[in-house]
Each structure stands twice: as C-alpha cells, then as structure tokens.
Design a protein around this motif. Structure first.
Motif, PDB file in Angstrom:
ATOM      1  N   ASP A 174       6.759  -5.102 -17.250  1.00 36.05           N
ATOM      2  CA  ASP A 174       7.218  -5.975 -18.340  1.00 36.05           C
ATOM      3  C   ASP A 174       8.255  -6.985 -17.832  1.00 36.05           C
ATOM      4  O   ASP A 174       8.311  -8.123 -18.317  1.00 36.05           O
ATOM      5  CB  ASP A 174       7.743  -5.177 -19.537  1.00 36.05           C
ATOM      6  CG  ASP A 174       8.809  -4.172 -19.162  1.00 36.05           C
ATOM      7  OD1 ASP A 174       8.812  -3.664 -18.024  1.00 36.05           O
ATOM      8  OD2 ASP A 174       9.665  -3.879 -20.019  1.00 36.05           O
ATOM      9  N   ASP A 175       9.045  -6.616 -16.806  1.00 38.16           N
ATOM     10  CA  ASP A 175       9.919  -7.606 -16.158  1.00 38.16           C
ATOM     11  C   ASP A 175       9.068  -8.739 -15.580  1.00 38.16           C
ATOM     12  O   ASP A 175       9.449  -9.918 -15.635  1.00 38.16           O
ATOM     13  CB  ASP A 175      10.697  -6.987 -14.990  1.00 38.16           C
ATOM     14  CG  ASP A 175      11.544  -5.809 -15.392  1.00 38.16           C
ATOM     15  OD1 ASP A 175      12.750  -5.967 -15.580  1.00 38.16           O
ATOM     16  OD2 ASP A 175      10.979  -4.705 -15.521  1.00 38.16           O
ATOM     17  N   ASN A 233      13.268   0.397 -12.201  1.00 38.65           N
ATOM     18  CA  ASN A 233      11.875   0.851 -12.258  1.00 38.65           C
ATOM     19  C   ASN A 233      11.394   1.363 -10.905  1.00 38.65           C
ATOM     20  O   ASN A 233      10.389   2.070 -10.820  1.00 38.65           O
ATOM     21  CB  ASN A 233      10.975  -0.283 -12.744  1.00 38.65           C
ATOM     22  CG  ASN A 233      11.202  -0.579 -14.218  1.00 38.65           C
ATOM     23  OD1 ASN A 233      11.470   0.337 -14.996  1.00 38.65           O
ATOM     24  ND2 ASN A 233      11.105  -1.835 -14.598  1.00 38.65           N
ATOM     25  N   HIS A 242       6.120   2.989 -13.808  1.00 38.34           N
ATOM     26  CA  HIS A 242       5.615   1.751 -13.198  1.00 38.34           C
ATOM     27  C   HIS A 242       4.891   1.963 -11.871  1.00 38.34           C
ATOM     28  O   HIS A 242       4.456   0.990 -11.253  1.00 38.34           O
ATOM     29  CB  HIS A 242       6.776   0.767 -13.024  1.00 38.34           C
ATOM     30  CG  HIS A 242       7.405   0.362 -14.322  1.00 38.34           C
ATOM     31  ND1 HIS A 242       7.012  -0.750 -15.040  1.00 38.34           N
ATOM     32  CD2 HIS A 242       8.371   0.949 -15.074  1.00 38.34           C
ATOM     33  CE1 HIS A 242       7.730  -0.848 -16.145  1.00 38.34           C
ATOM     34  NE2 HIS A 242       8.562   0.176 -16.196  1.00 38.34           N
ATOM     35  N   THR A 270      17.207  -7.501 -17.659  1.00 39.96           N
ATOM     36  CA  THR A 270      16.098  -6.660 -18.117  1.00 39.96           C
ATOM     37  C   THR A 270      15.971  -5.376 -17.292  1.00 39.96           C
ATOM     38  O   THR A 270      14.918  -4.759 -17.255  1.00 39.96           O
ATOM     39  CB  THR A 270      14.759  -7.446 -18.088  1.00 39.96           C
ATOM     40  OG1 THR A 270      14.493  -7.847 -16.738  1.00 39.96           O
ATOM     41  CG2 THR A 270      14.807  -8.659 -18.995  1.00 39.96           C
ATOM     42  N   ASN A 329      14.024   6.672 -24.677  1.00 42.58           N
ATOM     43  CA  ASN A 329      12.747   6.948 -24.019  1.00 42.58           C
ATOM     44  C   ASN A 329      12.954   7.767 -22.734  1.00 42.58           C
ATOM     45  O   ASN A 329      12.275   8.757 -22.509  1.00 42.58           O
ATOM     46  CB  ASN A 329      11.937   5.658 -23.753  1.00 42.58           C
ATOM     47  CG  ASN A 329      12.691   4.602 -22.954  1.00 42.58           C
ATOM     48  OD1 ASN A 329      13.805   4.819 -22.471  1.00 42.58           O
ATOM     49  ND2 ASN A 329      12.081   3.444 -22.815  1.00 42.58           N
ATOM     50  N   GLU A 367      17.783   5.076 -23.876  1.00 42.50           N
ATOM     51  CA  GLU A 367      16.793   4.156 -23.290  1.00 42.50           C
ATOM     52  C   GLU A 367      17.040   4.088 -21.775  1.00 42.50           C
ATOM     53  O   GLU A 367      18.179   4.245 -21.316  1.00 42.50           O
ATOM     54  CB  GLU A 367      16.972   2.785 -23.970  1.00 42.50           C
ATOM     55  CG  GLU A 367      16.001   1.710 -23.546  1.00 42.50           C
ATOM     56  CD  GLU A 367      16.375   1.044 -22.240  1.00 42.50           C
ATOM     57  OE1 GLU A 367      15.466   0.638 -21.496  1.00 42.50           O
ATOM     58  OE2 GLU A 367      17.597   0.941 -21.952  1.00 42.50           O
ATOM     59  N   ASN A 405      17.251   1.671 -19.313  1.00 45.09           N
ATOM     60  CA  ASN A 405      18.217   0.758 -18.673  1.00 45.09           C
ATOM     61  C   ASN A 405      19.663   1.166 -18.954  1.00 45.09           C
ATOM     62  O   ASN A 405      20.526   1.049 -18.077  1.00 45.09           O
ATOM     63  CB  ASN A 405      17.998  -0.684 -19.153  1.00 45.09           C
ATOM     64  CG  ASN A 405      16.690  -1.279 -18.653  1.00 45.09           C
ATOM     65  OD1 ASN A 405      16.135  -0.824 -17.663  1.00 45.09           O
ATOM     66  ND2 ASN A 405      16.191  -2.291 -19.350  1.00 45.09           N
ATOM     67  N   ASP A 461      10.580  -6.394 -21.946  1.00 50.17           N
ATOM     68  CA  ASP A 461      11.506  -7.353 -21.344  1.00 50.17           C
ATOM     69  C   ASP A 461      11.307  -8.816 -21.754  1.00 50.17           C
ATOM     70  O   ASP A 461      12.299  -9.548 -21.899  1.00 50.17           O
ATOM     71  CB  ASP A 461      11.480  -7.206 -19.815  1.00 50.17           C
ATOM     72  CG  ASP A 461      12.042  -5.864 -19.373  1.00 50.17           C
ATOM     73  OD1 ASP A 461      12.782  -5.242 -20.155  1.00 50.17           O
ATOM     74  OD2 ASP A 461      11.744  -5.444 -18.242  1.00 50.17           O
TER      75      ASP A 461
HETATM   76  C1  BDR Z   1      12.978  -0.710 -19.965  1.00 52.13           C
HETATM   77  O1  BDR Z   1      12.804   0.193 -18.865  1.00 52.13           O
HETATM   78  C2  BDR Z   1      11.764  -0.262 -18.022  1.00 52.13           C
HETATM   79  O2  BDR Z   1      10.731   0.680 -17.978  1.00 52.13           O
HETATM   80  C3  BDR Z   1      11.272  -1.560 -18.567  1.00 52.13           C
HETATM   81  O3  BDR Z   1      11.108  -2.504 -17.538  1.00 52.13           O
HETATM   82  C4  BDR Z   1      12.298  -2.001 -19.571  1.00 52.13           C
HETATM   83  O4  BDR Z   1      13.249  -2.871 -19.010  1.00 52.13           O
HETATM   84  C5  BDR Z   1      12.421  -0.070 -21.218  1.00 52.13           C
HETATM   85  O5  BDR Z   1      13.107   1.099 -21.497  1.00 52.13           O
END
Ligand code: BDR
Ligand code: CA
Length: 320
Positions: free
Chosen positions: A20-21, A45, A88, A130, A164, A170, A172, A246
């Motif tokens: 997604d980055d 990632n 990823h 991001t 997550n 989350e 990041n 991102d």
């Molecule tokens: C974030 O973590 C990574 O997996 C993604 O690139 C995004 O920046 C989502 O939690």
C-alpha cells in the motif's frame, strides 16, 4: 489541498514499502496536485534495506528515478524491532517482478535528508508518513526547532477503534510508539489517518479489475500487488478485500472532500502490558483538560478515493 498559488503541493514521503506504500508513491507521482520532493525509508513492513530497495523499484517502475531516496531507521527509538513481512512477504513487496533500480540512494541518511530539505525549503513543507514514525521522532528530538519548518504531518497509523498487529494496536504505531509520542507533543499540525478510516478503502474486485484492465505495466502491477496483499488480509484477518491504507494520506492532500475529519486529543500508549502502541482518541472530549492535538480521519468517500487513485495510476502508466 494545493498551495495558494495553485501550484502542486511539495511533499516529502516517509514510508516502508509495502504494497500500500507502493500505491501511495504511485498516487503521488501520478497526481498533478502534489510534487514528491523525496522519499525517506524506515524499517516496518520489512527490514529497512528492503524498504529502500522497494521504494527504488517502485520509482523505476514509474520511470521516476530522479526522485531522491534516503534510507532511514533500522529499528525503533526504544524496544524491539517489529516487522510486517507476515503481511507483505519476504521482500516486503512480494508479487510481480519489478525493474531493479539503476541509481543509488542518496549518501546521507533519512534524518539528515529531511533536516536539510526542510531547512532549505522556502516555506514549511508537508511530510507524509506511512510507516513507523521513527525518522521524524529522531529528527524532532535532536532538532526540535525543525518543527517550525513542517507545515503539517499527515500519517497513516493508529485507530479510533481496534488494532491489527495486536488486538488494540495498529502496526505503524505499535512499531514505534515513542516516536509518535514525540510527534504528537511537537506542536506541528498533525492529521491521523487510522485503521477506522483505511478499512473503508477496500480494493474490491471491481477496483482490481479496473487496475488490471489498464493498458500498461503500472496498472497491471498494482492489480497483482492487490492479489498478494488481498491473500494476506484474507488469511490473517478474514477480509474479503484488502484495505489499501497508505494512499489515503496522499488522497487527503489532493481532495479536501475525500475524507471527513474531527479535531481530537490523541495519545499513544507507551507502557500497557497488552496495549503498547495503541492510540487513544478522545472523540467525545472525555478528557476535558486535554486540547485537540490532531485532526482525525473519520469517514472516507470510497468512490471518490478510488476514482482519484485509479486516474493517477492511469495517468502515470500512460506516461511511462
Ligand atoms: C500499515 O501497516 C502496513 O502493513 C501498511 O503498509 C500500513 O502502513 C497498516 O496497519
Ligand atoms: Ca506502510
């Protein structure tokens, strides 16, 4: 939002590509509303060397290796290094084959590159983050005066709801909570794009079909990335389509109507046995002594978002 002059908004992107980055990089490159001055990388990632190589491979794919890439932090300001390869892949950007870079990263590191670019700019710059916040956390700790040279920090991370990487955090914000804490206390205007928002940015099958139908490698590569990313999201979190987190940060800069925001006090948990890295977002002003220190993304116009992203990918792909 573009500059008052109507020219493209100059931005710096600090990232850990990541599928997604990678789409965020392509969105920035394909959009006339922003001008990407440079990319800085961070662990996240994947290991930072892979993140740097991935950023360069994405620039090579886009035919934009003129954009400088500076390598940043290999680990957080404190504690153990968390990596997201389980989402990823081994390289951090598994899936379709990508062109190898033909230029090297710049010699200076990310923190020095950010400091120099911000200092030399004629006006304060927007910084988009991001990945983990480490590079900016280190910069603002060693050079607090640089805050005045940053117009705004727009970051993907945290959530008003669940996490997550852990049930509440989350990825990041979990990866470097101390760095985010520095940013939230810095006085720099901050916009937070958390999971509560990015889980509305799903690459559904019709979206992926639109990417795959593009008559160029940029579109087809993004469709294949969504395949890999989607499989991870289905396997780990039981999503039926992957949330493309991102690029929401870049979309926010391009179109003021794509996201609805609310000013709020945001803190990040540094100590909790089970909750380290969790963002606490005071949406209902339950901490009357705390002032809002961030604008928090609440609602995404998903159709508008995908139109913006797909148009940029097509524009970029057609030019390569
Ligand atoms: C974030 O973590 C990574 O997996 C993604 O690139 C995004 O920046 C989502 O939690
Ligand atoms: Ca990321």
């Amino acid at each position: 939002m573009s500059e008052p002059t109507g020219g493209p908004l100059p931005i710096l992107l600090d990232c850990d590509p990541g599928h997604d980055d990678a789409v965020a990089i392509l969105l920035a490159l394909g959009s006339p509303g922003v001008r990407l001055l440079g990319i800085t990388t961070c662990f996240g990632n994947c290991a930072v060397a892979d993140a740097t190589r991935n950023a360069q491979r994405v620039l090579a794919l886009a035919g934009r290796e003129d954009v400088p890439v500076a390598e940043g932090a290999a680990g957080p300001m404190r504690g153990a290094t968390a990596l997201g390869n389980y989402v990823h892949g081994v390289t951090g950007l598994d899936g379709p084959e990508l062109p190898e870079p033909t230029v090297s990263p710049v010699a200076e590191g990310a923190v020095s590159f950010l400091y120099r670019t911000l200092t030399e700019a004629p006006a304060p710059l927007t910084v988009v983050v991001t990945g983990p916040m480490t590079n900016l956390g280190v910069l603002l700790t060693s050079e607090p005066g640089i805050a005045g040279k940053i117009a705004e920090i727009v970051f993907m991370g945290g959530s008003t709801e669940r996490g997550n990487h852990t049930p509440t955090a989350e990825f990041n914000t979990y990866a470097d909570p101390e760095a985010l804490d520095v940013v939230l206390r810095s006085g720099v205007p901050v916009r937070m794009v958390g999971l509560n928002l990015t889980h509305q940015a799903l690459a559904t099958q019709p979206v992926v079909d639109r990417m795959a139908a593009m008559p160029h490698t940029v579109g087809r590569t993004c469709a294949a990335w969504m395949g890999f990313f989607g499989d991870s999201y289905e396997r780990i979190w039981e999503f039926s389509a992957p949330p493309v987190h991102d690029p929401c940060t870049i979309a926010a800069l391009l179109d003021p109507d794509v996201i609805r925001w609310r000013p709020s006090f945001v803190a990040v948990e540094l100590d909790g046995r089970w909750t380290r890295g969790t963002t606490v977002v005071d949406l209902y002003d339950r901490y009357p002594d705390e002032q809002p220190n961030a604008s928090v993304a609440l609602e995404l116009d998903a159709e508008r978002y995908w139109d913006l992203v797909l148009a940029a990918l097509d524009r970029l792909g057609a030019a390569t």
